[in-house]
Design a protein around this motif. Structure first.
Motif, mmCIF file in Angstrom:
data_model
loop_
_atom_site.group_PDB
_atom_site.id
_atom_site.type_symbol
_atom_site.label_atom_id
_atom_site.label_comp_id
_atom_site.label_asym_id
_atom_site.label_seq_id
_atom_site.Cartn_x
_atom_site.Cartn_y
_atom_site.Cartn_z
ATOM 1 N N GLY A 151 -4.800 18.402 -0.272
ATOM 2 C CA GLY A 151 -3.551 18.366 0.479
ATOM 3 C C GLY A 151 -2.670 17.194 0.133
ATOM 4 N N ASP A 152 -3.264 16.120 -0.391
ATOM 5 C CA ASP A 152 -2.471 14.953 -0.759
ATOM 6 C C ASP A 152 -1.800 15.096 -2.118
ATOM 7 N N GLY A 153 -1.999 16.256 -2.758
ATOM 8 C CA GLY A 153 -1.368 16.513 -4.039
ATOM 9 C C GLY A 153 -2.180 16.070 -5.240
ATOM 10 N N LYS A 154 -3.288 15.373 -5.033
ATOM 11 C CA LYS A 154 -4.111 14.911 -6.141
ATOM 12 C C LYS A 154 -5.000 16.039 -6.643
ATOM 13 N N MET A 155 -5.198 16.076 -7.960
ATOM 14 C CA MET A 155 -6.030 17.101 -8.570
ATOM 15 C C MET A 155 -7.474 16.609 -8.659
ATOM 16 N N TYR A 156 -8.393 17.500 -8.372
ATOM 17 C CA TYR A 156 -9.823 17.207 -8.488
ATOM 18 C C TYR A 156 -10.450 18.239 -9.418
ATOM 19 N N TYR A 157 -11.517 17.818 -10.100
ATOM 20 C CA TYR A 157 -12.131 18.656 -11.127
ATOM 21 C C TYR A 157 -13.629 18.752 -10.871
ATOM 22 N N GLY A 158 -14.160 19.956 -11.047
ATOM 23 C CA GLY A 158 -15.566 20.188 -10.806
ATOM 24 C C GLY A 158 -16.312 20.614 -12.051
ATOM 25 N N GLN A 159 -17.523 20.093 -12.207
ATOM 26 C CA GLN A 159 -18.372 20.451 -13.347
ATOM 27 C C GLN A 159 -19.743 20.837 -12.812
ATOM 28 N N GLU A 213 1.141 20.664 10.224
ATOM 29 C CA GLU A 213 1.680 19.875 9.119
ATOM 30 C C GLU A 213 3.162 20.131 8.899
ATOM 31 N N SER A 214 3.620 21.329 9.216
ATOM 32 C CA SER A 214 5.006 21.699 8.937
ATOM 33 C C SER A 214 6.012 20.856 9.710
ATOM 34 N N ILE A 215 5.628 20.313 10.860
ATOM 35 C CA ILE A 215 6.583 19.513 11.633
ATOM 36 C C ILE A 215 6.316 18.018 11.487
ATOM 37 N N SER A 216 5.272 17.664 10.743
ATOM 38 C CA SER A 216 4.936 16.250 10.591
ATOM 39 C C SER A 216 5.879 15.600 9.580
ATOM 40 N N PRO A 217 6.413 14.416 9.895
ATOM 41 C CA PRO A 217 7.307 13.742 8.940
ATOM 42 C C PRO A 217 6.569 13.178 7.728
ATOM 43 N N ILE A 218 5.253 13.068 7.821
ATOM 44 C CA ILE A 218 4.459 12.521 6.722
ATOM 45 C C ILE A 218 3.209 13.376 6.523
ATOM 46 N N TYR A 219 2.647 13.287 5.305
ATOM 47 C CA TYR A 219 1.328 13.873 5.089
ATOM 48 C C TYR A 219 0.299 12.964 5.740
ATOM 49 N N TYR A 220 -0.605 13.552 6.538
ATOM 50 C CA TYR A 220 -1.657 12.761 7.167
ATOM 51 C C TYR A 220 -2.997 13.370 6.807
ATOM 52 N N GLU A 221 -4.056 12.583 6.953
ATOM 53 C CA GLU A 221 -5.350 13.021 6.454
ATOM 54 C C GLU A 221 -6.000 14.115 7.290
ATOM 55 N N THR A 222 -5.386 14.519 8.400
ATOM 56 C CA THR A 222 -5.871 15.714 9.103
ATOM 57 C C THR A 222 -5.372 16.992 8.438
ATOM 58 N N HIS A 223 -4.462 16.871 7.512
ATOM 59 C CA HIS A 223 -3.821 18.043 6.907
ATOM 60 C C HIS A 223 -4.580 18.514 5.661
#
Length: 554
Positions: free
Chosen positions: A427-435, A335-345
């Motif tokens: 990894g996409d920066g979105k927050m998820y919540y668990g109950q 991921e460090s060399i990728s120009p974009i966030y991708y779903e493998t990350h």
């Protein structure tokens, strides 16, 4: 075949094959691959979104290797086989002088490159399209029952890969209408239909759920020239990257000289025109048109052999494409060399974070057929996607995943922070919540049925039915009903509770494998002139599900 494949060809093919194997082993799954891995846990003749070949690929690969390589191993084989078949389609002695150019051309196509290792329905579609063209070429040369059998089996393979394959078959056969009088062609059609009978039976047994979803229930947006039609032309360019001017120049310069060339032209132009017209109705995804790369490889390679200037420019721009693609492929892993966030990350990391806190507890994801199989693949625990009225139906709506998490303590994960017991970023920066839910119970397979034409009348009593497909009765006190009002594009705009009363008195539960009728009145929506409505059911306080089809008001 051996005489057609030189040592240099096999060496170049072997380099790409090994590269794809290494990529398969080192690259984390993308979400669609995890979803198709979920398919493969229960082999069937059909699945909610696609025919079954992609699941078979995953299953066969898993018999040889574990992990990501097992998911992708058959894709690597089919990709290599596709290149061999394309090479065999070229009956020009000059081709042996341009083997490197052939591989540069093929490798320069980004999506074709990606499907060399990713396991998606397009991977077998591309292979069977190449094989179909090869068999059709031989069928034209030798009209025998043997080639008729091969043609029929190949058409079946196409249709078991992806429904878009029907376009491939139609445009190739449409290029030669004399086939309607050819007994061997009719034999091929009958063989293909006979092979496809198990899938037809599956569709019938599952109430044609796949066809209904793709044709009637998919939401859409209002037409936008920029998003739809202009975006479609951008996709046509993106398929080929820097080589696109010479690819399309080669297409325009190709003359209709024989039946096989005519088939290649009909297939290419047919797909382009079909999706151009479709772009006035919906957004065209790039992978929907990727099949044109197969005939175009054959047409462009002819120009490479015949024209020095085209040969030079395709080689130069193809090398540039290939270098960029190799860089992006490394970026899939690092991921460090990728120009974009991708779903493998980052998927392994968020899965590991959750599992470190809950151990082997099952996990239920709200509205995510993507996260549920990804978590199951890496955490090795049961998961389930609980789909509600703001989402879409998927494979979790029709398989037995729900039963594996019933009456267990589970972690319920959503994007909503209320009553969260834990939270985590993906990894996409979105927050998820668990109950935590101590005794999870859902009834997402309940069906609400509207049998008569309905007009939007707020005073008149209306009726609907609820079918309980479960083996146990369901207490009505656990259920609540609502109406979702939808736009002409099938977007949910209003959600309103309704009071549903059983028509039969003294009904306190939904009997197993039986239907109960209810009366209700439409509540007044906030939106004006809703086009569709849908009745949903909430069980045990969960958000209402997708229990009925979108019904259009009269």
């Amino acid at each position: 075949m051996k005489s057609s494949l030189s040592r240099k060809f096999l060496l170049l093919l072997g380099v790409i094959f090994v590269l794809n194997l290494i990529q398969s082993y080192t690259t984390p799954l993308i979400f669609d691959e995890a979803y198709y891995w979920h398919y493969a846990q229960n082999l069937s003749w059909g699945y909610f979104d696609h025919p079954p070949f992609v699941a078979l690929m995953v299953k066969l690969g898993g018999l040889v290797f574990e992990g990501e390589l097992g998911v992708r191993f058959v894709s690597c084989i089919l990709s290599a086989a596709m290149m061999i078949v394309l090479w065999l389609c070229i009956d020009d002695e000059r081709k042996k002088n341009y083997e490197v150019h052939f591989f540069v051309l093929v490798f320069s196509m980004a999506l074709l490159n990606a499907y060399g290792f990713f396991t998606l329905p397009d991977t077998p579609l591309l292979f069977f399209t190449a094989l179909f063209l090869y068999v059709y070429k031989r069928f034209l040369e030798h009209g025998t029952w043997l080639w008729s059998l091969a043609l029929g089996l190949t058409m079946a393979g196409l249709m078991y890969s992806k429904y878009h394959a029907a376009l491939v078959i139609f445009f190739v056969l449409f290029s030669n209408l004399k086939l309607t009088l050819n007994k061997y062609a009719w034999g091929a059609v009958l063989i293909a239909l006979a092979c496809y009978v198990p899938h037809f039976i599956w569709l019938f047994d599952n109430d044609f759920v796949t066809i209904k979803y793709h044709l009637f229930d998919r939401p859409n947006d209002p037409y936008s020239f920029t998003k739809y039609t202009l975006g479609y032309f951008v996709n046509l360019i993106a398929l080929f990257g820097l080589t696109f001017p010479w690819v399309y120049w080669s297409l325009f310069k190709t003359k209709n000289t024989d039946k096989f060339t005519k088939a290649l032209l009909f297939l290419t132009y047919g797909i382009i025109i079909f999706f151009f017209v479709s772009s006035f109705n919906r957004r065209i995804q790039t992978q929907w048109i990727i099949v044109i790369t197969i005939p175009l490889i054959l047409l462009v390679f002819r120009q490479i052999m015949a024209h020095n200037s085209i040969r030079k420019w395709i080689f130069r721009t193809g090398i540039a494409n290939g270098i960029l693609i190799l860089y992006l492929r490394v970026g899939l892993v690092y991921e460090s060399i990728s120009p974009i966030y991708y779903e493998t990350h980052g998927n392994k990391e968020w899965v590991a974070q959750i599992k470190s806190e809950i151990g082997d507890m099952p996990v239920v994801f709200e509205n995510s057929y993507r996260n549920a199989p990804m978590y199951q693949f890496y955490a090795h625990v049961p998961t389930y996607s609980l789909n509600n009225l703001m989402y879409r139906r998927n494979q979790y709506s029709i398989d037995d995943s729900e039963s594996k998490v019933q009456h267990q303590k589970i972690l319920y994960i959503s994007r909503r922070p209320s009553n969260a017991d834990l939270e985590f970023p993906k990894g996409d920066g979105k927050m998820y919540y668990g109950q935590f839910i101590d005794d999870f119970e859902s009834f997402r397979k309940l069906e609400t049925l509207i049998e008569e034409p309905v007009s939007l009348n707020f005073e008149q009593n209306q009726t609907f039915k609820v079918y309980n497909p479960y083996n146990e009765p369901i207490d009505l006190s656990k259920l609540k009903f609502n109406i979702a009002y939808l736009t002409p594009y099938k977007d949910v705009k209003d959600r309103m509770a309704i009071k549903a009363t059983p028509l039969e008195k003294n009904i306190s539960s939904l009997p197993a494998k039986d239907t109960v009728s209810f009366s209700f009145k439409f509540p007044k929506p906030k939106m004006s002139d809703p086009t569709y409505f849908r009745i949903g059911i909430s069980e045990n306080g969960l958000i209402h599900g997708i229990n009925g089809v979108n019904t259009k008001f009269e």
